[in-house]
Design a protein around this motif. Structure first.
Motif, short mmCIF file in Angstrom:
data_model
loop_
_atom_site.label_atom_id
_atom_site.label_comp_id
_atom_site.label_asym_id
_atom_site.label_seq_id
_atom_site.Cartn_x
_atom_site.Cartn_y
_atom_site.Cartn_z
N CYS A 43 -5.53 -22.45 -26.24
CA CYS A 43 -6.25 -24.17 -25.55
C CYS A 43 -7.53 -24.06 -25.66
CB CYS A 43 -5.74 -23.88 -24.60
SG CYS A 43 -3.74 -23.87 -24.81
N GLY A 44 -8.00 -23.01 -25.78
CA GLY A 44 -9.84 -23.07 -25.03
C GLY A 44 -10.73 -23.34 -26.64
N PRO A 52 -11.50 -27.90 -29.39
CA PRO A 52 -11.94 -29.22 -29.21
C PRO A 52 -10.37 -30.29 -28.50
CG PRO A 52 -13.22 -28.79 -30.95
CD PRO A 52 -12.18 -28.24 -31.25
N GLU A 53 -10.89 -30.86 -27.35
CA GLU A 53 -10.52 -31.46 -26.57
C GLU A 53 -9.91 -32.96 -26.97
OE1 GLU A 53 -10.36 -33.63 -21.94
OE2 GLU A 53 -11.75 -32.77 -22.77
N LEU A 88 -7.07 -31.68 -29.76
CA LEU A 88 -5.86 -30.07 -28.82
C LEU A 88 -4.40 -31.21 -28.79
CD1 LEU A 88 -5.25 -27.59 -28.07
CD2 LEU A 88 -6.19 -28.55 -25.91
N GLU A 89 -4.33 -32.35 -28.34
CA GLU A 89 -3.53 -33.38 -27.77
C GLU A 89 -2.30 -33.28 -29.43
OE1 GLU A 89 -1.79 -37.37 -26.40
OE2 GLU A 89 -4.15 -36.91 -25.93
N ASP A 138 -7.46 -22.67 -20.01
CA ASP A 138 -8.78 -23.93 -20.19
C ASP A 138 -8.49 -24.94 -21.70
OD1 ASP A 138 -10.59 -21.95 -20.06
OD2 ASP A 138 -10.21 -20.45 -22.03
N MET A 139 -7.59 -25.39 -20.36
CA MET A 139 -6.86 -26.72 -20.80
C MET A 139 -7.65 -27.59 -19.95
SD MET A 139 -2.65 -27.84 -21.52
CE MET A 139 -2.46 -27.27 -23.25
N PRO A 140 -8.03 -28.65 -20.92
CA PRO A 140 -8.35 -30.30 -19.92
C PRO A 140 -7.17 -30.53 -19.05
CG PRO A 140 -8.87 -30.29 -22.47
CD PRO A 140 -8.19 -29.04 -22.09
N LEU A 183 -4.30 -33.05 -20.25
CA LEU A 183 -3.72 -32.94 -21.32
C LEU A 183 -3.27 -32.19 -20.86
CD1 LEU A 183 -3.73 -33.28 -24.74
CD2 LEU A 183 -4.56 -30.66 -24.48
N GLN A 184 -3.64 -31.93 -19.35
CA GLN A 184 -2.20 -30.88 -18.79
C GLN A 184 -1.05 -31.38 -18.12
OE1 GLN A 184 -4.02 -28.82 -15.59
NE2 GLN A 184 -5.79 -28.07 -16.26
N GLN A 222 -9.22 -27.55 -10.66
CA GLN A 222 -9.07 -27.20 -12.10
C GLN A 222 -7.64 -27.14 -12.52
OE1 GLN A 222 -11.73 -24.63 -12.37
NE2 GLN A 222 -13.90 -26.07 -11.86
#
Length: 456
Positions: free
Chosen positions: A205-206, A209-210, A213-214, A251-253, A256-257, A300
């Motif tokens: 997940c890190g 790129p954000e 990732l989705e 590290d997941m944004p 997205l969590q 976070q």
């Protein structure tokens, strides 16, 4: 004549004891057999070498003073024939200097008579750990964890818990420092589970790129965004029926969590740009080296997602916490890498193995693999020497620049100092540098320095 204590099973570690005193041989045999070892004895160096040709022991324990060839000569011959076989010498006070010299040449250790049985058994156990070969092919029941090379009690506890949790469908959170083998344990849990015949998919997940990732996790439909030229199944759908490892979940944004929590609650994914959801049956294993409790306190990481993922927690020990596994892992990696590079390597010299065992290992198993790869690439002899291991373990304490890099760095720092001194006045700075203004401007452009930034 040589004799063998018949009381131990064939799987017990095999020791060869060499001494010309029959009473001492008998006493040592009884002590070592009582400690669980299989013991062969020999009254001389010559008899010991013959005995070794018939059956190679895992360790040789020899008196220094022997008839004919002495213990030091025996060690020299053993080192020539079997370089990685550990030797412990028993010595009287008068031969201590010889034993010390032999230790420098590679004897594992020496004990001065009279010695304590406890000390002897400790040295033997230590030497056997150092010389341990990579583990043999696993028993069929152990095939699920065959990639995990270990005999430490810490790892045994973790693996026992991993086996139990694998039989359920509970979500698992794997904790541990970077390089401790979290993905490998996740694969082992998958192999031990009823989902073993279905896909195992891992995503870091890190590392993605954000913005991507989705789409990577949940998929997207054609036209959902500029580069979406076709429908794309996400990793949740690809892992349907199997196991999905969310590595570095910490590290997941945050945005997205929320979406991940919805997928876990509804057991369905909605691809980006789609109005329809697709049911998925996925077992989630997540992994992190971060302190998620601290991340929650800092806002976070979502608390509700944490408790959804953290049904069962397994914590992997660092390599420093399982030092008895270092010889096993080092030899295992060396064997694989020797095959990869087409080299004939027989293992690590005893003193090299001791250096591996006592190293700090901040990078854990990943660092050990890198060290094994470096010594394999540079090895010129079948036995890896201490010097090569020390070279691979050494971390430079300062950055070494090339001459050109150092010159560039000095030049820029010099110009910055001049501009600070003159409050960004180029004429004054050029005069102090003994350069004309045009040349000085070229230097500033070269280093992308703007004089106005230095004006008060």
């Amino acid at each position: 004549m040589s004799a063998e204590a018949p009381t131990q099973p064939p799987s017990a570690p095999h020791l060869l004891v060499v001494d010309d005193d029959p009473d001492m041989l008998r006493l040592l045999s009884m002590r070592l057999a009582a400690a669980g070892y299989r013991v062969t004895t020999a009254p001389s160096a010559e008899a010991a070498l013959v005995q070794m040709e018939a059956q190679r022991p895992q360790l040789v324990l020899s008196d220094v003073r022997l008839p004919g060839r002495d213990g030091l000569a025996l060690f020299g011959e053993i080192r020539r024939r079997h370089p990685s076989l550990p030797v412990i010498l028993l010595t009287a006070h008068g031969t201590i200097p010889d034993a010390v010299e032999a230790t420098a040449r590679g004897v594992f250790s020496y004990l001065t008579k009279p010695y304590e049985s406890k000390e002897l058994l400790h040295k033997i156990a230590e030497a056997l750990a150092v010389a341990a070969p990579a583990s043999a092919a696993p028993h069929a029941q152990e095939a699920w964890r065959e990639e995990i090379i270990s005999r430490s009690s810490r790892m045994a506890e973790v693996l026992a818990e991993a086996w139990m949790v694998a039989q359920s469908d509970a979500s698992v959170l794997l904790r541990g420092d970077s390089g401790t083998g979290k993905e490998m344990l996740a694969r082992a849990i998958h192999r031990a589970s009823p989902r073993a015949q279905r896909p195992f998919i891992a995503v870091n997940c890190g590392a993605i790129p954000e913005a991507l990732l989705e789409s990577e996790l949940f998929g997207h439909v054609k036209g959902a965004f500029t580069d979406a030229v076709a429908n794309h199944k996400g990793l949740f759908q690809a892992a349907d029926g199997g196991t999905l490892l969310l590595d570095e979940i910490g590290d997941m944004p945050p945005a997205l969590q929320v979406k991940l929590l919805r997928v876990l609650q509804e057991r369905a994914v909605r691809p980006v740009g789609s109005s329809q959801s697709h049911a998925v049956d996925v077992r989630i294993i997540s992994a992190t080296h971060r302190d998620l409790e601290a991340a929650m306190a800092a806002g976070q990481f979502r608390e509700d997602l944490y408790y959804r993922l953290n049904v069962v927690t397994l914590t992997l020990p660092t390599l420093a916490e399982r030092r008895e596994d270092i010889p096993l892992l080092a030899n295992h990696f060396l064997g694989k890498l020797a095959a990869k590079y087409g080299k004939r390597l027989s293992g690590f010299a005893p003193e090299a193995t001791k250096a591996l065992i006592t190293a700090a290992w901040p990078g854990n198993i990943r660092q050990l693999y890198n060290v094994a790869e470096q010594v394999c690439a540079l090895a010129t002899t079948p036995l890896i020497p201490l010097a090569l291991v020390q070279r691979a373990l050494r971390v430079p304490s300062v950055q070494v620049l090339t001459y050109a890099q150092a010159k560039q760095q000095f030049e820029r720092e010099y110009l910055v100092g001049l501009l600070k001194l003159t409050d960004g006045n180029v004429a004054d700075a050029a005069r102090l540098a003994d350069r004309n203004r045009t040349e000085f401007y070229r230097l500033l452009q070269k280093h992308e320095l703007t004089p106005a930034h230095f004006q008060s």
